[in-house]
Design an enzyme around this catalytic site. Structure first.
Site, short mmCIF file in Angstrom:
data_model
loop_
_atom_site.label_atom_id
_atom_site.label_comp_id
_atom_site.label_asym_id
_atom_site.label_seq_id
_atom_site.Cartn_x
_atom_site.Cartn_y
_atom_site.Cartn_z
N CYS A 163 49.26 30.50 10.67
CA CYS A 163 48.39 30.71 9.49
C CYS A 163 49.26 31.00 8.27
O CYS A 163 50.11 31.90 8.31
CB CYS A 163 47.44 31.88 9.75
SG CYS A 163 46.40 32.26 8.31
N CYS A 203 42.78 35.80 11.05
CA CYS A 203 42.12 36.28 9.80
C CYS A 203 40.93 35.41 9.40
O CYS A 203 40.29 35.66 8.39
CB CYS A 203 43.15 36.29 8.67
SG CYS A 203 43.63 34.65 8.09
N HIS A 216 27.57 23.98 13.83
CA HIS A 216 28.58 24.00 14.88
C HIS A 216 29.98 23.76 14.35
O HIS A 216 30.90 23.49 15.12
CB HIS A 216 28.26 22.94 15.95
CG HIS A 216 27.07 23.29 16.78
ND1 HIS A 216 26.46 22.40 17.62
CD2 HIS A 216 26.36 24.45 16.89
CE1 HIS A 216 25.44 22.99 18.23
NE2 HIS A 216 25.34 24.22 17.79
N1 APR Z 1 19.24 6.93 17.67
C1 APR Z 1 18.55 8.08 17.94
N2 APR Z 1 18.86 8.92 18.95
C2 APR Z 1 19.92 8.59 19.71
C3 APR Z 1 20.69 7.43 19.50
C4 APR Z 1 20.31 6.59 18.42
N3 APR Z 1 20.97 5.45 18.13
N4 APR Z 1 21.67 7.37 20.45
C5 APR Z 1 21.52 8.47 21.22
N5 APR Z 1 20.46 9.20 20.79
C6 APR Z 1 19.95 10.45 21.32
C7 APR Z 1 20.07 10.57 22.82
O1 APR Z 1 18.89 10.06 23.43
C8 APR Z 1 20.17 12.09 23.01
O2 APR Z 1 18.89 12.67 23.16
O3 APR Z 1 20.76 11.47 20.80
C9 APR Z 1 20.80 12.56 21.71
C10 APR Z 1 22.23 13.01 21.87
O4 APR Z 1 22.24 14.12 22.73
P1 APR Z 1 23.60 14.87 23.03
O5 APR Z 1 24.63 13.88 23.44
O6 APR Z 1 23.26 16.01 23.96
O7 APR Z 1 24.08 15.45 21.63
P2 APR Z 1 23.48 16.69 20.84
O8 APR Z 1 22.03 16.87 21.12
O9 APR Z 1 23.89 16.56 19.43
O10 APR Z 1 24.29 17.92 21.51
C11 APR Z 1 24.05 19.20 20.97
O11 APR Z 1 25.78 20.09 22.38
O12 APR Z 1 27.85 19.90 23.34
C12 APR Z 1 27.15 20.50 22.31
O13 APR Z 1 28.06 21.23 20.29
C13 APR Z 1 27.68 20.07 20.97
O14 APR Z 1 26.44 19.79 18.92
C14 APR Z 1 26.48 19.42 20.29
C15 APR Z 1 25.30 20.01 21.04
#
Ligand code: APR
Length: 233
Positions: free
Chosen positions: A135, A119, A108
């Site tokens: 740029c 570019c 990402h």
């Molecule tokens: N240890 C393990 N897991 C954790 C912890 C922790 N300390 N704290 C939170 N989590 C878990 C939460 O339970 C949740 O399932 O991490 C997850 C975070 O989920 P999101 O906030 O949705 O983040 P992510 O899954 O990385 O999002 C994916 O969505 O918005 C887009 O581009 C953005 O890369 C991102 C993508």
């Protein structure tokens, strides 16, 4: 042994970086449709720059946690024994790098990189961006955050699919399984009869597809899991 890891915001939570979908998370403060789409950037680039400037600044105040460090140590040990280790991250922070991880695919994009809208020239950038950064290569486009927004194609998909095909074990850490294509990697792994493990604070949307799920904090469970693997090497 050939291991493929996918990480999400949850692995950086204990370092102090906000996740996206927790209560009070990033998408509570900044609605995603106003920030993380090309249309949002065209409509209000100053707001988008502000969002990523705040996260880039916050990044300077945090350090890798035991989960980041354990994965980096496992990569070193596994590759020293002829194994393969690929880490795909949805995260745009640099905590895996700062923990010593080597083979990282930022699907990402990265906070500490900016890219020309015309570019596609990339350059490392760790301070504050603004709407009028021309740029320096093509002198036509302006610089944007080097982040994959909704509606855009994630990076390294060919490498990721190759890694899914060749790995023995696919491990998902700290992701909600809410966003594709990352959320679908476990399905591809399952269809290829790979072993699969999920380590997460709570069951993700794809938990049922994993052979094994370990619920808890990455900072505790990831070092434990890495120790188990190291002992088996
Ligand atoms: N240890 C393990 N897991 C954790 C912890 C922790 N300390 N704290 C939170 N989590 C878990 C939460 O339970 C949740 O399932 O991490 C997850 C975070 O989920 P999101 O906030 O949705 O983040 P992510 O899954 O990385 O999002 C994916 O969505 O918005 C887009 O581009 C953005 O890369 C991102 C993508």
């Amino acid at each position: 042994m050939n291991i493929l890891i996918l990480t999400g915001a949850g692995i950086s939570a204990e370092s102090g970086l906000s996740t996206f979908r927790a209560n009070g998370g990033l998408w509570d403060h900044y609605p995603v449709q106003q920030i993380a789409t090309p249309e949002a950037f065209a409509k209000n680039p100053a707001l988008v720059h502000r969002f990523y400037n705040e996260r880039r600044t916050a990044l300077k105040t945090v350090i890798p946690n035991p989960a980041h460090k354990a994965l980096a140590a496992l990569e070193t040990a596994l590759t020293a024994k002829g194994g393969q280790f690929t880490l795909v991250t949805q995260n745009v922070d640099d905590l895996h790098e700062r923990a010593g991880q080597k083979n990282i695919l930022h699907m990402h994009g990265e906070l500490n990189s900016i890219r020309c809208t015309h570019c596609n020239e990339r350059r490392v950038f760790t301070s504050k961006t603004s709407v009028d950064m021309a740029c320096e290569i093509c002198h036509h486009g302006v610089m944007r955050p080097d982040i994959v927004w909704f509606g855009e194609t994630p990076f390294f998909m060919e490498e990721i699919e190759a890694a899914l095909t060749t790995c023995d074990l696919f491990v998902s850490i700290g992701t909600s399984g809410a966003v594709y294509p990352a959320a679908g990697f476990v399905n591809m792994a399952q269809s290829l009869n790979k072993d699969t493990l999920e380590i997460n604070l709570e069951p993700s949307e794809g938990s049922n597809y994993f052979n094994q799920t370990r619920l808890g904090k990455a900072g505790e469970l990831v070092p434990q899991w890495c120790t188990e693997i190291l002992q088996g090497l």
